[in-house]
Design an enzyme around this catalytic site. Structure first.
Site, PDB file in Angstrom:
ATOM      1  N   ASP A 143       0.815  -1.215   0.000  1.00  0.00           N
ATOM      2  CA  ASP A 143       0.000   0.000   0.000  1.00  0.00           C
ATOM      3  C   ASP A 143       0.851   1.270   0.000  1.00  0.00           C
ATOM      4  OD1 ASP A 143      -2.823   1.367   1.068  1.00  0.00           O
ATOM      5  OD2 ASP A 143      -1.060   2.228   2.028  1.00  0.00           O
ATOM      6  N   VAL A 171      -5.198   2.443   0.175  1.00  0.00           N
ATOM      7  CA  VAL A 171      -5.159   1.792  -1.142  1.00  0.00           C
ATOM      8  C   VAL A 171      -5.498   0.309  -1.007  1.00  0.00           C
ATOM      9  CG1 VAL A 171      -3.766   1.284  -3.176  1.00  0.00           C
ATOM     10  CG2 VAL A 171      -3.478   3.464  -1.996  1.00  0.00           C
ATOM     11  N   ASP A 172      -4.906  -0.347  -0.019  1.00  0.00           N
ATOM     12  CA  ASP A 172      -5.254  -1.755   0.233  1.00  0.00           C
ATOM     13  C   ASP A 172      -6.745  -1.911   0.517  1.00  0.00           C
ATOM     14  OD1 ASP A 172      -2.991  -3.307  -0.111  1.00  0.00           O
ATOM     15  OD2 ASP A 172      -2.263  -3.010   1.908  1.00  0.00           O
ATOM     16  N   LEU A 173      -7.264  -1.064   1.397  1.00  0.00           N
ATOM     17  CA  LEU A 173      -8.656  -1.191   1.809  1.00  0.00           C
ATOM     18  C   LEU A 173      -9.620  -0.947   0.656  1.00  0.00           C
ATOM     19  CD1 LEU A 173      -8.351   0.577   5.265  1.00  0.00           C
ATOM     20  CD2 LEU A 173      -8.638  -1.866   4.855  1.00  0.00           C
ATOM     21  N   GLY A 176      -9.605  -3.813  -1.700  1.00  0.00           N
ATOM     22  CA  GLY A 176     -10.456  -4.882  -1.190  1.00  0.00           C
ATOM     23  C   GLY A 176     -11.927  -4.630  -1.454  1.00  0.00           C
TER      24      GLY A 176
END
Length: 387
Positions: A143, A171-173, A176
């Protein structure tokens, strides 16, 4: 459980080969929606089991955050036995999620196209840092790296300071979330076609997609965006201000709200000032207006300004700490703190589910699993399974 009370994804089986955050957050969403999520972990477990402190009774708070509503099985994918168990789960599964570097699973002997040939209804989703194709496709992408490489850091932070990352792995979240959305669409498409498909998503593309109005402004003007700190590039006033005892947040989204704000704070003259009558005027004269408001707001406590401005139906709010948010009455009233019984932690508090269904509720049915907690259970199910 009655038919009406079954969660939306009841009966959907998810094979989760992902780890760290983007993939596990995606599969947690599916699990919250009722899917049976089988999390495959290597003998050492998901990396985030060791990310800390904080730990509670040996369990990482990071891992606990995104792995509820899952069952854990330990498999070594470098062995034929481990790969064969994955193939057998994939033969039953509706969805497979993985976030290895592009090409890794195929090199291990778990080619996704072959898995879909064996189970034509299988939907596979791959999350990568930069995408499956292109000159940077082979690069790893946490991220933080993509916040930097994807432009987010360049527009985050004080105007005169260095580029800064966001306080959570946004960014990761959001990857997802995007992945979960794409999978739900693919499930819907399968009702019409009877067949699964492959979905390719990356941290970089997700980051670029939600540059949104900032990217649009550059695409139509050619002017590079700059940092505004807590202010907004195209709306004024839309930022934090320091009151006598600390900051508060103010967001004036239109000219009617501006008129009401000026009356509420005892400065009707600002509403009549030709420099500030419309939002484009206020943007053009940002520095002058912000200076006037900043001086005015220092005369009273934040709670007083919030009371007066909120009474005028203008968006305003306190700048809270995380503990203040999690202990607030509104968050509690909305059920955003869930409590589950964990086998080693005991009573475990987790952040709740943000979507509330009227007829098919999502729920926290399982605590985050211990490493390999359900290995024997899952292998017994596979042994009993008859296609």
């Amino acid at each position: 459980m009655t038919t009406e009370a079954r969660p939306p994804l009841d009966g959907v089986l998810v094979l989760d080969l992902s780890r760290v955050l983007a993939g596990p957050y995606c599969t947690m969403i599916l699990g919250d929606l009722g899917a049976d999520v089988i999390k495959v972990e290597p003998p050492g477990g998901d990396e985030t089991r060791r990310w800390g402190p904080p730990f509670v009774n040996g369990e990482s708070a990071y891992f606990l955050a995104v792995n509820r509503n899952k069952r854990s099985i330990v498999l070594d994918l470098k062995t034929e036995r481990g790969r064969e168990v994955v193939r057998r789960i994939a033969a039953r599964a509706d969805i497979l999620v993985e976030n290895f570097r592009p090409g890794t699973l195929a090199r291990l002997g778990l080619d996704l196209a072959e898995l879909r040939e064996r189970n034509p209804r299988l939907i596979t989703l791959s999350i990568s840092g930069m995408g499956a194709t292109g000159p940077e496709s082979g690069l790893p992408g946490y991220d933080f790296i993509v916040q930097a490489a994807g432009g987010l850091m360049s527009i985050t932070g004080p105007p005169e300071g260095p580029p800064m990352k966001v306080g959570v792995a946004v960014v990761d979240l959001t990857t997802g979330m995007m992945a979960a959305t794409a999978l739900l669409a693919a499930l819907h498409a399968r009702h019409a076609t009877g067949k699964g498909q492959h979905i390719d998503i990356s941290l970089l593309e997700t980051q670029v997609a939600w540059l949104a109005n900032v990217a649009s402004a550059y695409l139509v003007t050619g002017e590079p965006p700059r940092r505004y700190g807590n202010a907004h590039p195209t709306i004024v006033p839309y930022q934090t201000f320091d009151a006598a005892d600390g900051p508060f947040a103010l967001a004036v989204g239109n000219d009617a709200q501006w008129q009401r704000l000026c009356a509420a704070i005892g400065r009707p003259d600002l509403a009549e000032d030709p420099r500030f009558r419309t939002n484009p005027d206020r943007v053009a004269n940002r520095e002058a207006l912000v200076a006037l408001l900043a001086e005015h707001f220092r005369a009273a406590p934040a709670a007083e300004w919030i009371r007066r401005i909120a009474a005028a139906d203008v968006p305003v709010g306190p700048v809270r700490t995380v503990p203040e948010v999690l202990e607030s009455e509104q968050v509690k009233a909305r059920g955003m703190i869930e409590t589950v019984e964990h086998p080693t932690v005991g009573e475990l508090r987790l952040v709740g589910i943000p979507f509330k269904f009227s007829a098919t509720p999502a729920s926290v049915r399982r605590p985050p699993p211990l490493l390999g907690e359900h290995t024997a259970e899952i292998e017994a199910e596979l042994a009993a399974y008859v296609p």
